[in-house]
Structure formats: C-alpha cells, structure tokens
Design a protein around this motif. Structure first.
Motif, PDB file in Angstrom:
ATOM      1  N   HIS A  30      82.364  26.073  41.878  1.00  0.00           N
ATOM      2  CA  HIS A  30      81.095  25.699  42.478  1.00  0.00           C
ATOM      3  C   HIS A  30      80.897  24.199  42.350  1.00  0.00           C
ATOM      4  CE1 HIS A  30      80.049  25.951  38.226  1.00  0.00           C
ATOM      5  NE2 HIS A  30      79.049  25.144  38.494  1.00  0.00           N
ATOM      6  N   LEU A  31      80.003  23.679  43.144  1.00  0.00           N
ATOM      7  CA  LEU A  31      79.631  22.273  43.087  1.00  0.00           C
ATOM      8  C   LEU A  31      78.203  22.187  42.579  1.00  0.00           C
ATOM      9  CD1 LEU A  31      80.986  21.100  46.534  1.00  0.00           C
ATOM     10  CD2 LEU A  31      82.028  20.720  44.309  1.00  0.00           C
ATOM     11  N   ASP A  32      77.952  21.270  41.689  1.00  0.00           N
ATOM     12  CA  ASP A  32      76.599  21.052  41.200  1.00  0.00           C
ATOM     13  C   ASP A  32      75.873  20.115  42.144  1.00  0.00           C
ATOM     14  OD1 ASP A  32      76.969  22.670  38.954  1.00  0.00           O
ATOM     15  OD2 ASP A  32      77.880  21.013  37.846  1.00  0.00           O
ATOM     16  N   GLY A  33      75.004  20.654  42.940  1.00  0.00           N
ATOM     17  CA  GLY A  33      74.245  19.837  43.876  1.00  0.00           C
ATOM     18  C   GLY A  33      74.824  19.900  45.278  1.00  0.00           C
ATOM     19  N   PRO A  34      74.146  19.272  46.224  1.00  0.00           N
ATOM     20  CA  PRO A  34      74.601  19.306  47.623  1.00  0.00           C
ATOM     21  C   PRO A  34      75.777  18.366  47.867  1.00  0.00           C
ATOM     22  CG  PRO A  34      72.620  17.987  47.435  1.00  0.00           C
ATOM     23  CD  PRO A  34      72.857  18.585  46.068  1.00  0.00           C
ATOM     24  N   LEU A  35      76.512  18.634  48.929  1.00  0.00           N
ATOM     25  CA  LEU A  35      77.610  17.749  49.353  1.00  0.00           C
ATOM     26  C   LEU A  35      77.020  16.528  50.051  1.00  0.00           C
ATOM     27  CD1 LEU A  35      80.131  20.326  50.819  1.00  0.00           C
ATOM     28  CD2 LEU A  35      80.329  19.098  48.670  1.00  0.00           C
ATOM     29  N   ILE A  85      90.909  27.883  52.203  1.00  0.00           N
ATOM     30  CA  ILE A  85      89.794  27.303  51.449  1.00  0.00           C
ATOM     31  C   ILE A  85      88.545  27.526  52.288  1.00  0.00           C
ATOM     32  CG2 ILE A  85      88.763  25.211  50.547  1.00  0.00           C
ATOM     33  CD1 ILE A  85      91.518  24.118  50.100  1.00  0.00           C
ATOM     34  N   VAL A  86      87.548  28.144  51.689  1.00  0.00           N
ATOM     35  CA  VAL A  86      86.310  28.445  52.400  1.00  0.00           C
ATOM     36  C   VAL A  86      85.151  27.836  51.624  1.00  0.00           C
ATOM     37  CG1 VAL A  86      84.801  30.286  53.220  1.00  0.00           C
ATOM     38  CG2 VAL A  86      87.269  30.596  53.274  1.00  0.00           C
ATOM     39  N   PHE A  87      84.350  27.036  52.290  1.00  0.00           N
ATOM     40  CA  PHE A  87      83.130  26.509  51.700  1.00  0.00           C
ATOM     41  C   PHE A  87      81.974  27.345  52.213  1.00  0.00           C
ATOM     42  CE2 PHE A  87      85.943  22.820  51.706  1.00  0.00           C
ATOM     43  CZ  PHE A  87      85.821  22.412  50.389  1.00  0.00           C
ATOM     44  N   SER A  88      81.158  27.810  51.299  1.00  0.00           N
ATOM     45  CA  SER A  88      80.006  28.611  51.712  1.00  0.00           C
ATOM     46  C   SER A  88      78.795  28.219  50.881  1.00  0.00           C
ATOM     47  CB  SER A  88      80.294  30.102  51.563  1.00  0.00           C
ATOM     48  OG  SER A  88      80.450  30.431  50.206  1.00  0.00           O
ATOM     49  N   GLU A  89      77.645  28.477  51.435  1.00  0.00           N
ATOM     50  CA  GLU A  89      76.389  28.189  50.757  1.00  0.00           C
ATOM     51  C   GLU A  89      75.812  29.507  50.268  1.00  0.00           C
ATOM     52  OE1 GLU A  89      72.082  26.214  51.826  1.00  0.00           O
ATOM     53  OE2 GLU A  89      73.734  26.037  53.217  1.00  0.00           O
ATOM     54  N   VAL A  90      75.456  29.550  49.013  1.00  0.00           N
ATOM     55  CA  VAL A  90      74.925  30.781  48.442  1.00  0.00           C
ATOM     56  C   VAL A  90      73.557  30.517  47.838  1.00  0.00           C
ATOM     57  CG1 VAL A  90      77.181  31.785  47.981  1.00  0.00           C
ATOM     58  CG2 VAL A  90      76.094  30.402  46.251  1.00  0.00           C
ATOM     59  N   GLY A  91      72.821  31.600  47.636  1.00  0.00           N
ATOM     60  CA  GLY A  91      71.510  31.504  47.020  1.00  0.00           C
ATOM     61  C   GLY A  91      71.604  31.534  45.504  1.00  0.00           C
ATOM     62  N   THR A  92      70.474  31.683  44.857  1.00  0.00           N
ATOM     63  CA  THR A  92      70.412  31.682  43.398  1.00  0.00           C
ATOM     64  C   THR A  92      71.168  32.857  42.798  1.00  0.00           C
ATOM     65  OG1 THR A  92      68.252  30.650  43.544  1.00  0.00           O
ATOM     66  CG2 THR A  92      68.825  31.627  41.447  1.00  0.00           C
ATOM     67  N   PHE A  93      71.076  34.014  43.420  1.00  0.00           N
ATOM     68  CA  PHE A  93      71.696  35.218  42.887  1.00  0.00           C
ATOM     69  C   PHE A  93      72.974  35.596  43.613  1.00  0.00           C
ATOM     70  CE2 PHE A  93      67.136  35.677  42.031  1.00  0.00           C
ATOM     71  CZ  PHE A  93      67.198  35.626  40.656  1.00  0.00           C
ATOM     72  N   GLY A  94      73.590  34.695  44.307  1.00  0.00           N
ATOM     73  CA  GLY A  94      74.834  34.989  45.003  1.00  0.00           C
ATOM     74  C   GLY A  94      74.699  34.736  46.487  1.00  0.00           C
ATOM     75  N   GLY A  95      75.323  35.607  47.286  1.00  0.00           N
ATOM     76  CA  GLY A  95      75.336  35.440  48.730  1.00  0.00           C
ATOM     77  C   GLY A  95      73.975  35.584  49.365  1.00  0.00           C
ATOM     78  N   LYS A  96      73.870  35.196  50.595  1.00  0.00           N
ATOM     79  CA  LYS A  96      72.612  35.271  51.325  1.00  0.00           C
ATOM     80  C   LYS A  96      72.569  36.543  52.156  1.00  0.00           C
ATOM     81  CE  LYS A  96      71.551  30.420  51.533  1.00  0.00           C
ATOM     82  NZ  LYS A  96      71.084  29.331  52.372  1.00  0.00           N
ATOM     83  N   ASN A  97      72.456  37.681  51.476  1.00  0.00           N
ATOM     84  CA  ASN A  97      72.387  38.973  52.143  1.00  0.00           C
ATOM     85  C   ASN A  97      70.926  39.409  52.183  1.00  0.00           C
ATOM     86  OD1 ASN A  97      72.719  41.497  53.153  1.00  0.00           O
ATOM     87  ND2 ASN A  97      74.232  42.163  51.665  1.00  0.00           N
ATOM     88  N   PHE A  98      70.230  39.069  53.270  1.00  0.00           N
ATOM     89  CA  PHE A  98      68.805  39.362  53.367  1.00  0.00           C
ATOM     90  C   PHE A  98      68.549  40.848  53.605  1.00  0.00           C
ATOM     91  CE2 PHE A  98      69.025  34.861  54.718  1.00  0.00           C
ATOM     92  CZ  PHE A  98      68.344  34.335  53.637  1.00  0.00           C
ATOM     93  N   ILE A  99      69.478  41.557  54.214  1.00  0.00           N
ATOM     94  CA  ILE A  99      69.312  42.987  54.447  1.00  0.00           C
ATOM     95  C   ILE A  99      69.207  43.732  53.123  1.00  0.00           C
ATOM     96  CG2 ILE A  99      70.387  45.037  55.461  1.00  0.00           C
ATOM     97  CD1 ILE A  99      69.374  43.020  57.530  1.00  0.00           C
ATOM     98  N   LEU A 100      69.996  43.330  52.148  1.00  0.00           N
ATOM     99  CA  LEU A 100      69.947  43.972  50.842  1.00  0.00           C
ATOM    100  C   LEU A 100      68.599  43.748  50.164  1.00  0.00           C
ATOM    101  CD1 LEU A 100      71.669  45.633  48.907  1.00  0.00           C
ATOM    102  CD2 LEU A 100      72.461  43.495  47.906  1.00  0.00           C
ATOM    103  N   SER A 101      68.031  42.572  50.317  1.00  0.00           N
ATOM    104  CA  SER A 101      66.718  42.313  49.718  1.00  0.00           C
ATOM    105  C   SER A 101      65.641  43.163  50.382  1.00  0.00           C
ATOM    106  CB  SER A 101      66.366  40.834  49.810  1.00  0.00           C
ATOM    107  OG  SER A 101      66.223  40.445  51.163  1.00  0.00           O
ATOM    108  N   TYR A 102      65.733  43.379  51.697  1.00  0.00           N
ATOM    109  CA  TYR A 102      64.775  44.248  52.374  1.00  0.00           C
ATOM    110  C   TYR A 102      64.944  45.698  51.913  1.00  0.00           C
ATOM    111  CZ  TYR A 102      64.021  40.296  55.497  1.00  0.00           C
ATOM    112  OH  TYR A 102      63.737  39.070  56.005  1.00  0.00           O
ATOM    113  N   PHE A 103      66.176  46.118  51.691  1.00  0.00           N
ATOM    114  CA  PHE A 103      66.435  47.470  51.196  1.00  0.00           C
ATOM    115  C   PHE A 103      65.802  47.675  49.820  1.00  0.00           C
ATOM    116  CE2 PHE A 103      69.148  50.242  48.626  1.00  0.00           C
ATOM    117  CZ  PHE A 103      68.978  51.438  49.315  1.00  0.00           C
ATOM    118  N   PHE A 104      65.986  46.704  48.921  1.00  0.00           N
ATOM    119  CA  PHE A 104      65.398  46.822  47.577  1.00  0.00           C
ATOM    120  C   PHE A 104      63.874  46.771  47.636  1.00  0.00           C
ATOM    121  CE2 PHE A 104      69.534  45.191  45.665  1.00  0.00           C
ATOM    122  CZ  PHE A 104      69.918  46.464  45.284  1.00  0.00           C
TER     123      PHE A 104
END
Length: 100
Positions: free
Chosen positions: A13-18, A43-62
């Motif tokens: 991970h990188l600490d802070g933005p690129l 090599i894949v660069f991705s942006e993630v949220g505080t708790f991991g990936g940005k899976n909004f469907i899972l948050s709606y399910f919970f």
C-alpha cells in the motif's frame, strides 16, 4: 498461494495519495515461474476504502439485514408487551391464549 488463473493477490500500500510530479520506484521479484502454469503477472493499482474494496452492494446488503433484524426485534418486543408483560402465568385464560 492460489492455483486458479483468475486469482488476484493484493499486496502493499501507499501512505497517502499519488502525486503527479513525484517519481515512484517499484521493485519486482520473480519468485515463481508463472509460465509453467500458463499464468501471467500484472501490476494493478486500485483505490480502496477504509475497510478494503469499494463494494457498495455489500454495504446495502448489511444495512438491509440490520433493518430486518430491527423489525424482528420490534415485533417480539411488541408481542412481549401485549401478551406477556403484567400477566400472571398461573391464570388459565393466559395459558389458553398462548396455545397454538
């Protein structure tokens, strides 16, 4: 280690933005031969949220599961207050009312 071809291992991970005006150095080590398994490395660069990936469907399910749990809780609380609270268990009418 996973043997499937579509496995993605997230590492580092990188600490802070690129920053666009900063130069980054990435060190790669070829620790296993992917060509023997007919796999490829990327090599894949991705942006993630505080708790991991940005899976909004899972948050709606919970959130929906939490709302359903709250409704069931309210149903049982109302049932307790309406049928059980303040009644004497020894009364015959109370026992007859609870039978199915």
């Amino acid at each position: 280690m996973e043997s499937l071809k579509d496995f993605v291992k997230l590492y580092g991970h990188l600490d802070g933005p690129l920053r666009k005006d900063k130069e980054y150095v990435i060190a790669l080590y070829d620790n296993w031969a992917s060509d023997k398994l007919a796999n490829e490395k990327y090599i894949v660069f991705s942006e993630v949220g505080t708790f991991g990936g940005k899976n909004f469907i899972l948050s709606y399910f919970f959130g929906g599961a939490a709302a359903l749990t709250l409704l069931v809780l309210l149903f049982f609380c109302v049932g307790f207050c309406a049928f059980v609270k303040g009644r004497r268990i020894e009364e015959e009418s109370y026992i007859q009312k609870l039978k199915y």
